[in-house]
Motif scaffolding. Structure first.
Motif, mmCIF file in Angstrom:
data_model
loop_
_atom_site.group_PDB
_atom_site.id
_atom_site.type_symbol
_atom_site.label_atom_id
_atom_site.label_comp_id
_atom_site.label_asym_id
_atom_site.label_seq_id
_atom_site.Cartn_x
_atom_site.Cartn_y
_atom_site.Cartn_z
ATOM 1 N N UNK A 82 -8.355 8.688 3.320
ATOM 2 C CA UNK A 82 -7.180 9.037 4.122
ATOM 3 C C UNK A 82 -6.101 9.694 3.272
ATOM 4 N N UNK A 83 -6.253 9.610 1.943
ATOM 5 C CA UNK A 83 -5.221 10.084 1.037
ATOM 6 C C UNK A 83 -5.689 11.228 0.149
ATOM 7 N N UNK A 84 -6.571 12.080 0.706
ATOM 8 C CA UNK A 84 -6.880 13.346 0.063
ATOM 9 C C UNK A 84 -8.182 13.417 -0.703
ATOM 10 N N UNK A 85 -8.927 12.323 -0.822
ATOM 11 C CA UNK A 85 -10.167 12.356 -1.596
ATOM 12 C C UNK A 85 -11.366 12.730 -0.726
ATOM 13 N N UNK A 86 -12.122 13.741 -1.173
ATOM 14 C CA UNK A 86 -13.310 14.198 -0.452
ATOM 15 C C UNK A 86 -14.541 13.370 -0.785
ATOM 16 N N UNK A 87 -14.695 13.011 -2.051
ATOM 17 C CA UNK A 87 -15.847 12.239 -2.529
ATOM 18 C C UNK A 87 -15.330 10.878 -2.982
ATOM 19 N N UNK A 88 -15.842 9.807 -2.353
ATOM 20 C CA UNK A 88 -15.282 8.476 -2.599
ATOM 21 C C UNK A 88 -16.391 7.451 -2.802
ATOM 22 N N UNK A 89 -16.258 6.645 -3.841
ATOM 23 C CA UNK A 89 -17.068 5.446 -3.994
ATOM 24 C C UNK A 89 -16.173 4.308 -4.476
ATOM 25 N N UNK A 90 -16.261 3.099 -3.877
ATOM 26 C CA UNK A 90 -17.108 2.747 -2.736
ATOM 27 C C UNK A 90 -16.413 3.134 -1.432
ATOM 28 N N UNK A 91 -17.169 3.640 -0.481
ATOM 29 C CA UNK A 91 -16.569 4.055 0.787
ATOM 30 C C UNK A 91 -16.696 2.917 1.796
ATOM 31 N N UNK A 92 -16.043 1.834 1.444
ATOM 32 C CA UNK A 92 -15.997 0.665 2.319
ATOM 33 C C UNK A 92 -14.555 0.212 2.389
ATOM 34 N N UNK A 93 -14.064 0.013 3.584
ATOM 35 C CA UNK A 93 -12.662 -0.340 3.768
ATOM 36 C C UNK A 93 -12.309 -1.630 3.059
ATOM 37 N N UNK A 94 -13.185 -2.636 3.116
ATOM 38 C CA UNK A 94 -12.901 -3.935 2.501
ATOM 39 C C UNK A 94 -12.788 -3.812 0.989
ATOM 40 N N UNK A 95 -13.704 -3.064 0.379
ATOM 41 C CA UNK A 95 -13.673 -2.894 -1.079
ATOM 42 C C UNK A 95 -12.403 -2.189 -1.513
ATOM 43 N N UNK A 96 -11.989 -1.176 -0.737
ATOM 44 C CA UNK A 96 -10.792 -0.421 -1.113
ATOM 45 C C UNK A 96 -9.538 -1.267 -0.984
ATOM 46 N N UNK A 97 -9.463 -2.080 0.088
ATOM 47 C CA UNK A 97 -8.294 -2.933 0.275
ATOM 48 C C UNK A 97 -8.169 -3.969 -0.835
ATOM 49 N N UNK A 137 0.849 -1.191 0.000
ATOM 50 C CA UNK A 137 0.000 0.000 0.000
ATOM 51 C C UNK A 137 0.885 1.241 0.000
ATOM 52 N N UNK A 138 0.319 2.364 -0.452
ATOM 53 C CA UNK A 138 1.097 3.590 -0.616
ATOM 54 C C UNK A 138 1.584 4.107 0.740
ATOM 55 N N UNK A 139 2.883 4.402 0.823
ATOM 56 C CA UNK A 139 3.438 4.913 2.074
ATOM 57 C C UNK A 139 3.150 6.408 2.236
ATOM 58 N N UNK A 140 3.410 6.902 3.425
ATOM 59 C CA UNK A 140 3.081 8.295 3.748
ATOM 60 C C UNK A 140 4.004 9.302 3.068
ATOM 61 N N UNK A 141 5.193 8.865 2.685
ATOM 62 C CA UNK A 141 6.150 9.763 2.028
ATOM 63 C C UNK A 141 5.789 10.034 0.570
ATOM 64 N N UNK A 142 4.893 9.226 0.018
ATOM 65 C CA UNK A 142 4.501 9.377 -1.385
ATOM 66 C C UNK A 142 3.122 10.025 -1.440
ATOM 67 N N UNK A 143 3.079 11.312 -1.688
ATOM 68 C CA UNK A 143 1.818 12.045 -1.671
ATOM 69 C C UNK A 143 0.995 11.724 -2.909
ATOM 70 N N UNK A 144 -0.313 11.624 -2.725
ATOM 71 C CA UNK A 144 -1.188 11.388 -3.867
ATOM 72 C C UNK A 144 -1.523 12.707 -4.565
#
Length: 541
Positions: free
Chosen positions: A141-156, A104-111
């Protein structure tokens, strides 16, 4: 007095024009999933893609635009402007226990979203994410205000898990089709901000035409009988059109056929029908993707957002070699005919061989067929119509390009962390001006599960795991990688290999022999599944 008023009105008009020109542009980044180089009409294909073809004809196409050959690593680079290992996604969305391979993207790499949000942009994403893990680096968590799908499992896991309603035959209903659902959420987000003066960044990450092959019956019907002639005939027709379009030079030869591609003429009538059906459904998925982009363009127009919008379209990698009948228990998982929601099928290596015309190999490889994607850029009154350039761009270039276009400052410190420096190039001189391709004397580099490549100028070095042997190709004279000239150019091999190893060291790349034992079993199966045997397809018609 009349003259004074004329001067005043002229002054006001010029001021308004200047303000309009200074308004920050909207940016729409559309990513297809597993789309081959030649699948669009604008790139030589026979699939009906009038909306993307329109963007191409009114805008810019690049002959060479590179990705990372597979899903999650490409998305990590695309979103951050970093090489995938530097961003933490060097292998896939799996944690192999090292910082460059955490999945997954680390914190040092900005989106792009984090940077543009800091610079006054609305940030929107709908669709596949695939660069988070263990609850980290989720889109909100990485800068997006409007997100679909807003489910942790789907994103992972990557793609939205649609299990919608079907018709009596098991085909998805239009309102539950994955492409339609992803698109409708994006359009809804655009409606929510249409009255706002702030510019927006939309990252629209479609899952089509990635397997499993599922499509709407009305889309499938359009391609009935279209592929009865087989993959070799389709490949030859696409290659001819690519030359007519000016994408491929007249003297370029078609890449050499893989030894394990099935001979269409040796298949039985029933086998041909089954294989043709697969490609009909794949084409239907690409067709629906194009229809959704037409809806997006119309929504932007209706909302008054279109004229100040840059639209960029590309694919995350070349068409795949995965055979789901043989991989991931595909034959056992199938519960319905190909095309229905119970189907677990892929177009397989045979049709991907045509999709990646004129190039060699497939997704996951570092030959051109795996890493060279269609690239379309459209911006009314800013990009000249009917433009085709070499480009030699890379996904790490999109972040610095968007920042330059938006006049956005890349922070020296972000939330107490020093971000990684951007390594990509600003593509605006190629997109908006007369420059034909990017100057990149330092070169471009790839590594994916032991498959490696380096390109500096016309020279490209390639090796395919588990071999460490370098092959060398002159892409200026041999863009389809037919003739390995390593033995005639030892000095070039030495130069490029040294550059590769310096890059690898600076980006945390580890020899894959040290990581293979940590590789998940399912991914080992995936790599083995790419070797096919002549056999009857094991799916139901």
């Amino acid at each position: 007095m009349k003259k004074i008023f004329s001067i005043l009105y002229l002054s006001m008009g010029l001021t308004a024009l200047g303000m309009a020109q200074q308004k920050k542009p909207n940016i729409v980044l559309i990513l297809a999933d597993d789309l081959g180089y030649s699948d669009l009409g604008a790139y030589g294909g026979e699939i009906e893609t009038p909306n993307l073809d329109r963007l191409a004809s009114e805008g810019l196409r690049l002959r060479e635009f590179y990705n990372n050959s597979i899903c999650a690593p490409t998305r990590a680079s695309l979103l951050t402007g970093q090489y995938q290992h530097k961003a933490g996604v060097g292998y896939f969305s799996n944690d192999l226990g090292l910082p460059a391979y955490q999945g997954y993207i680390n914190q040092e790499s900005l989106t792009i979203a984090e940077v543009l949000k800091e610079n006054g942009y609305h940030t929107i994403t709908s669709g596949k994410w695939h660069v988070s893990g263990k609850g980290n680096s989720l889109p909100w968590q990485r800068g997006f205000d409007f997100v679909f799908p807003k489910e942790e499992k789907s994103s992972d896991s990557g793609a939205p898990g649609f299990k919608g309603k079907t018709d009596a035959q098991g085909y998805p209903l239009p309102e539950h089709d994955a492409t339609n659902v992803i698109n409708q959420h994006a359009l809804s987000f655009l409606d929510q901000i249409k009255g706002d003066k702030k510019p927006f960044f939309l990252y629209l990450a479609h899952t089509a035409p990635h397997w499993p092959l599922v499509a709407l019956p009305q889309d499938i019907a359009k391609y009935k009988g279209k592929y009865d002639k087989g993959w070799e005939a389709i490949r030859q027709e696409r290659f001819k059109r690519q030359k007519e379009l000016g994408l491929i030079r007249p003297d370029v030869k078609l890449s050499v056929r893989d030894e394990d591609i099935y001979d269409w003429d040796r298949l039985s009538f029933d086998q041909r029908q089954l294989w043709a059906k697969k490609m009909e459904i794949y084409a239907a998925m690409v067709d629906r993707l194009d229809q959704s982009i037409g809806q997006l363009i119309q929504k932007l127009k209706d909302n008054g957002q279109l004229d100040n919008t840059l639209i960029v379209f590309l694919s995350d990698n070349g068409a795949p070699a995965e055979d789901l009948v043989k991989w991931h228990h595909g034959a056992r998982i199938n519960t319905g005919p190909v095309g229905t929601t119970g189907s677990y099928e892929s177009q397989s290596k045979n049709w991907s061989y045509a999709s990646n015309t004129p190039y060699k190999a497939f997704k996951d490889y570092t030959y051109e067929g795996g890493i060279n994607t269609p690239f379309i850029a459209w911006f009314p009154n800013r990009i000249s119509a009917h433009t085709i350039k070499n480009g030699e761009g890379h996904i790490i270039d999109l972040a610095p390009t968007f920042y330059a276009l938006a006049g956005a400052k890349y922070p020296k410190i972000y939330k107490g962390i020093k971000p990684n420096d951007l390594k990509g190039k600003n593509l605006l001189p190629v997109i908006f001006e007369d420059k034909n391709q990017i100057d990149r004397p330092e070169g471009l580099f790839w590594e994916r599960a032991g498959n490696r490549a380096a390109r500096i100028g016309k020279w490209k070095l390639v090796s395919t795991w588990p071999s460490y042997k370098w092959e060398l190709y002159n892409l200026e004279t041999d863009p389809t990688e037919i003739k390995d000239v390593a033995n005639q150019n030892h000095d070039v091999v030495s130069q490029l290999s040294q550059a590769y190893f310096n890059w690898a060291k600076n980006n945390g790349v580890v020899d894959f022999a040290q990581l293979e034992e940590r590789e998940p079993e399912s991914m080992k199966e995936f790599r083995k599944s790419k070797v096919q045997e002549i056999a009857a397809p094991a799916f139901r018609f």
